[in-house]
Design an enzyme around this catalytic site. Structure first.
Site, mmCIF file in Angstrom:
data_model
loop_
_atom_site.group_PDB
_atom_site.id
_atom_site.type_symbol
_atom_site.label_atom_id
_atom_site.label_comp_id
_atom_site.label_asym_id
_atom_site.label_seq_id
_atom_site.Cartn_x
_atom_site.Cartn_y
_atom_site.Cartn_z
ATOM 1 N N HIS A 1 0.860 -1.191 0.000
ATOM 2 C CA HIS A 1 0.000 0.000 0.000
ATOM 3 C C HIS A 1 0.892 1.235 0.000
ATOM 4 O O HIS A 1 1.574 1.516 0.988
ATOM 5 C CB HIS A 1 -0.924 0.009 1.206
ATOM 6 C CG HIS A 1 -1.738 1.264 1.282
ATOM 7 N ND1 HIS A 1 -2.570 1.664 0.262
ATOM 8 C CD2 HIS A 1 -1.827 2.233 2.228
ATOM 9 C CE1 HIS A 1 -3.147 2.793 0.576
ATOM 10 N NE2 HIS A 1 -2.705 3.171 1.775
ATOM 11 N N HIS B 1 -6.255 9.799 -0.618
ATOM 12 C CA HIS B 1 -6.968 9.732 0.655
ATOM 13 C C HIS B 1 -6.182 10.280 1.844
ATOM 14 O O HIS B 1 -6.662 10.180 2.991
ATOM 15 C CB HIS B 1 -7.438 8.293 0.932
ATOM 16 C CG HIS B 1 -6.331 7.290 1.014
ATOM 17 N ND1 HIS B 1 -5.897 6.581 -0.079
ATOM 18 C CD2 HIS B 1 -5.577 6.866 2.056
ATOM 19 C CE1 HIS B 1 -4.921 5.764 0.290
ATOM 20 N NE2 HIS B 1 -4.711 5.918 1.576
ATOM 21 N N ASP C 1 1.036 5.110 -0.293
ATOM 22 C CA ASP C 1 0.340 6.394 -0.235
ATOM 23 C C ASP C 1 0.996 7.407 -1.164
ATOM 24 O O ASP C 1 2.221 7.597 -1.138
ATOM 25 C CB ASP C 1 0.363 6.943 1.188
ATOM 26 C CG ASP C 1 -0.518 6.153 2.132
ATOM 27 O OD1 ASP C 1 -1.719 6.028 1.836
ATOM 28 O OD2 ASP C 1 -0.012 5.658 3.152
ATOM 29 N N ASP D 1 -7.757 1.599 1.981
ATOM 30 C CA ASP D 1 -7.362 2.519 3.047
ATOM 31 C C ASP D 1 -8.244 3.754 3.214
ATOM 32 O O ASP D 1 -8.139 4.415 4.239
ATOM 33 C CB ASP D 1 -5.909 2.973 2.835
ATOM 34 C CG ASP D 1 -5.281 3.511 4.111
ATOM 35 O OD1 ASP D 1 -5.684 3.077 5.200
ATOM 36 O OD2 ASP D 1 -4.391 4.370 4.020
#
Length: 958
Positions: free
Chosen positions: A46, A411, A48, A170
């Site tokens: 994951h 996000h 970001d 997420d």
């Protein structure tokens, strides 16, 4: 010749999009066994797109003192492992990172990557430019960022590599509109990581972790949706990344550290426990975390050992492990279901992770950045339109702006939940995009408007939100050019910061336009960072702007006498308390303010109240649930009562022929301005707040509360979903699980992007409030709506960002300025049209000139429509942008009313593209899905039908 071109274009589309042998789709999935528990091991990272480090720092692995993360090493390492073993798999989500890695690769490495994609080892899931937020992002920005990423995949690997699954693991809650968008993009499977802890517990208990999400009241959209068991983390104790400290797997029986038997038992126990909560013989085990796989070998080597050992030892237990992907898992589950999946028709807001952690603060966190994201969205949309009309080709300048806007939807970006230095980077990227777009506007306007080849340098004033513009303050005469980005004629009140004096405004036909001089509000003059000589705003109405059109106005200072048709505002100041209530009437509307408090208490004949209040932010060390602090993510007020700010000290009323204002003076830096417009039926509320005081050591969360006592809404209110369809909200209630609400204020806030309303079902009285940026909203009191508009907090909420939301600018606490529009009545049509107007206002460009008004008219066109006719009023041209270097254009039309929403406008409409755009000669029209990466059909450009809430996406060959 025309007919030949059309036929060739048709053949090209059929050849390009016809049935092809995508052998690496379902054929690349491992075979599942009917009588076994099939355990899909999904390696993933994951990544970001900014959070604790900036986008570039994350990619290159810089600034590792904050976080050890380098995405370029992840792809380097993973691709080597995939190439060596065709059984291994990995998923890629964010194209911002993958596209960056791709452009740095050799041709040899690109060929190897193509091969692992073809073999189904590297699966793109989602495939947007980022994994976008679902609360604070507008639908147009979601569609755009997904389109940008999916176009990269399609252009690089072909349409067979188009993702089938979405990996929204997420985001902090999930919207129904987002699910509808994914369904319209052709995705088959949607996987979620975070849902409310009570909702999750109920789903685990009822074995309803997988469902059919019916995502629209108007469209036939639904998508298979699964909730992941452990958010997106590995089973506890089974993280094998270099960032983890879990026990490695030792399978050498001669080693004193031999542990594979014990460790396998632990993993099998976890697998069996997880399987109890899912209905099929397929479960997914996520093997990855934030920025994992920088050394992929450590992951795969340990997983290989576990898979091999468990498959051998537990064969008779009918347990089978294998590498898999989200789409393979989704396909296996759908095929294994023997009964109808549970249905979901609402959304997953608000999200709480524990009894005192409602993630509803981020709906409002960093309000100025949220305002900029909304503002830049409109500017980018207009910039793409202008580039299409004037140049018809993609440009790197435009792409960089698209990229910056896409990154802003991440996000941890538009949510306001990144570290301050990261948010500064997001701001810088958007600022660069806005400035580059300004150049596109200037060049295109010269191309479109110049009559004799003369040029002028037009400027976009980035500080108009604080009534500052160097061009208009330092020059007279000057030109203001308005671009109307919507496809119907519209009128707008123009406000231009100027110094003192007298001005004459001349329109495109040489007529003097009525104008008004309004003093700039004191709180605006005192905004931190404002560097301006302007003390007044020149106000006039731009009547009937052409659809998708340009109009210029000439503004000059007449010599020796005031400008004709320009009036100065009449004003008076009333100190409080006063002898009687203050009523101001103008243009058929009236507002009454209380003689003691200065608050608005009546609109027309309707009792009404508007209050500026604040909640005290909870302090805490986050050591236990009950000590949770309010922070960037979490809204947790200390008490349920909202407290008033210091009282209004005086009211200033400003009267004029175009606009009338009532200014509430609250403090030196806090003010509210109620504004009535001659050409509008709504009430505008302009608020200026900040810095929020923290000298008492208490963080504060400001709200604006609107109340109509006559409205009995029984705890029900309505919000948009990402700016599109409307959802009903009910206090202290969730449709799909029994809610035990432990935070009665924070637990009843919902995201709102465009508008919210309350209504009385019996009297049909409705109060609608529109907002100019993403915010949180609730209806905690009868007949009320309260919008959270600003937050300043002194404690971190312990969800990773590691900083208090104590944002500063120019050495002091952050000041914010924003707008709400208010309407009262029983009309159902007004909110939709006003929302379009608020979201897509005209773009203003300014240029100094030495020409007189008449001389300017001889050198430049002062009005030009870039569309030959108005579209129906319930149709929006959502997208018009250059698509490729072949001159093709991407076009999206949307019907922005829902089924049954309005008697007049909730019906299908038919439009024609024939001769619609004067600068585009249409050869053929191909309809594609919402993301523009899957072919649907060749369509007749003469007759395009739009059903309620439908978006139709077209690639037009010109």
């Amino acid at each position: 010749m025309q007919k030949c071109i059309t036929i060739l274009s048709l053949l090209y589309s059929l050849l390009k999009y016809g049935e092809t042998a995508c052998y690496y789709s379902s054929n690349a999935c491992p075979q599942v066994e009917k009588d076994f528990l099939n355990v899909h091991i999904v390696p993933h990272s994951h990544d970001d797109v900014g959070w604790l480090k900036t986008v570039e720092q994350y990619y290159y692995g810089a600034n590792n003192s904050i976080q050890n993360a380098g995405v370029q090493y992840i792809y380097d390492s993973v691709l080597e492992e995939l190439w060596k073993d065709p059984e291994k798999k990995f998923v890629s989500v964010e194209m911002e990172f993958f596209s960056h890695w791709w452009k740095e690769q050799s041709s040899h490495m690109k060929r190897k990557t193509h091969k692992v994609v073809e073999r189904g080892q590297l699966e793109f899931v989602g495939g947007g430019w980022c994994m976008n937020d679902e609360a604070a992002a507008m639908y147009v920005d979601i569609v755009d960022q997904m389109t940008l990423g999916l176009k990269f995949i399609n252009d690089t690997f072909g349409d067979c590599a188009a993702p089938k699954a979405v990996w929204q693991i997420d985001p902090f809650g999930h919207s129904r509109e987002q699910a509808s968008i994914f369904a319209q993009m052709g995705f088959e499977y949607l996987f979620l990581g975070r849902i409310d802890y009570q909702d999750k517990a109920a789903r685990l208990s009822n074995r309803e972790m997988e469902m059919t999400w019916v995502a629209s009241d108007s469209l036939n959209t639904s998508i298979f949706t699964g909730v992941l068991y452990n958010t997106y983390s590995p089973p506890p104790g089974f993280c094998f990344d270099i960032l983890c400290g879990d026990e490695t797997i030792v399978d050498d029986p001669d080693s004193p550290m031999f542990n594979i038997d014990r460790r396998s038992k632990q993993l099998v126990a976890y697998i069996l426990e997880q399987s109890k909560h899912y209905k099929t013989n397929n479960i997914i085990i996520t093997m990855g975390e934030d920025f994992h796989y920088q050394n992929a070998h450590t992951w795969y080597k340990n997983l290989d050992k576990l898979i091999k050992y468990i498959n051998k030892v537990y064969f008779n237990s009918n347990i089978r492990l294998f590498y898999s992907t989200p789409s393979c898992y989704g396909e296996a589950v759908k095929n294994a279901f023997v009964e109808a999946l549970p249905r979901k028709t609402d959304d997953f807001f608000p999200y709480a992770s524990d009894p005192h952690a409602y993630w509803t603060g981020y709906f409002t966190s960093r309000p100025t950045f949220k305002g900029l994201v909304r503002h830049s969205s409109n500017l980018l949309r207009a910039c793409k339109q202008i580039q299409t009309m004037a140049v018809k080709r993609r440009s790197n300048v435009l792409f960089q702006f698209q990229r910056s806007q896409a990154i802003a939807q991440h996000h941890d970006a538009v949510t306001g939940t990144a570290k301050q230095h990261v948010n500064n980077d997001y701001l810088l990227r958007l600022d660069q995009g806005i400035r580059s777009c300004s150049k596109i506007f200037s060049e295109s306007f010269n191309h479109l408007l110049s009559l004799n080849g003369s040029t002028m340098r037009q400027e976009y004033c980035t500080m108009l939100n604080i009534s500052q513009c160097w061009t208009t303050e330092q020059n007279a005469p000057f030109i203001v050019t308005l671009y109307n980005p919507v496809t119907i004629r519209s009128s707008h009140t123009v406000r231009i910061p100027v110094t003192d004096g007298s001005y004459a405004v001349t329109d495109h036909e040489g007529r003097l336009v009525a104008s008004q001089m309004v003093p700039i509000a004191e709180a605006v003059l005192r905004l931190p960072g404002r560097n301006s000589t302007a003390t007044n705003e020149l106000v006039f109405i731009a009547e009937d702007l052409p659809p998708l059109g340009l109009r210029s106005y000439h503004v000059q200072t007449p010599e020796g006498k005031p400008g004709r048709r320009m009036l100065r505002s009449r004003s008076r100041t009333i100190k409080l308390p006063n002898e009687k209530d203050v009523t101001v009437s103008a243009y058929g509307l009236s507002l009454t303010f209380d003689r003691h408090t200065g608050q608005l208490i009546q609109v027309g004949n309707e009792m009404f109240q508007q209050q500026l209040l604040f909640y005290r932010g909870m302090s805490g060390n986050n050591s236990q649930f009950e000590f949770r602090a309010s922070g960037a993510y979490i809204f947790r007020p200390n008490g349920t009562e909202a407290l008033p700010l210091q009282p209004v000290t005086k009211l200033t009323t400003i009267f004029g022929p175009i606009v009338t204002e009532i200014r509430q003076h609250i403090s030196a830096n806090t003010m509210q301005i109620f504004r009535l417009h001659r050409n509008a039926s709504y009430i505008e509320l302009d608020w200026i707040l900040g810095p929020i005081p923290i000298e008492d050591g208490i963080g504060k969360e400001y709200i604006s509360r609107f109340t109509v006592p006559a409205i009995r809404n029984n705890g029900t209110f309505y919000t948009d979903s990402n700016g599109r369809e409307v959802l009903e909200r009910q206090l202290n209630h969730q449709a799909t699980y029994k809610l035990n609400i432990t935070e009665p204020t924070a637990g009843n806030f919902y995201p709102v992007n465009s508008f919210a309303y309350v209504e009385d079902k019996l009297t049909k009285m409705r109060m609608t409030v529109l907002n100019d940026r993403a915010q949180g909203v609730s209806s905690l009191l009868p007949g009320s709506l309260e919008f959270m508009i600003h937050r300043r907090l002194l404690h971190d909420d312990a969800f990773g960002v590691g900083e208090a939301l104590n944002e500063t600018a120019y050495g002091v606490g952050l000041a914010a300025r924003g707008t709400h529009w208010l309407t009262l009545g029983n009309s159902e049509t007004v909110a939709r049209f006003l929302a379009q107007r608020m979201v897509h206002p005209p773009i203003l460009m300014f240029a100094p000139t030495t020409f007189s008004a008449e001389e300017f008219r001889q050198s430049y066109r002062m009005e030009l429509a870039l569309i030959n006719r108005d579209l129906p009023p319930n149709v929006n041209l959502l997208t018009l942008e250059p698509w490729d270097d072949e001159g093709r254009v991407l076009v999206r039309f949307e019907h922005f009313y829902g089924v049954g929403e309005d008697e007049r406008f909730s019906h299908p409409v038919t439009i024609s593209l024939k001769d619609l755009f004067p600068t585009l000669k249409i050869q053929s029209v191909e309809e594609v899905n919402l993301a523009a990466n899957r072919h649907i059909r060749i369509v007749n450009a003469d007759e395009l039908v739009l059903n309620p809430m439908e978006i139709r996406t077209l690639i037009v060959s010109t």
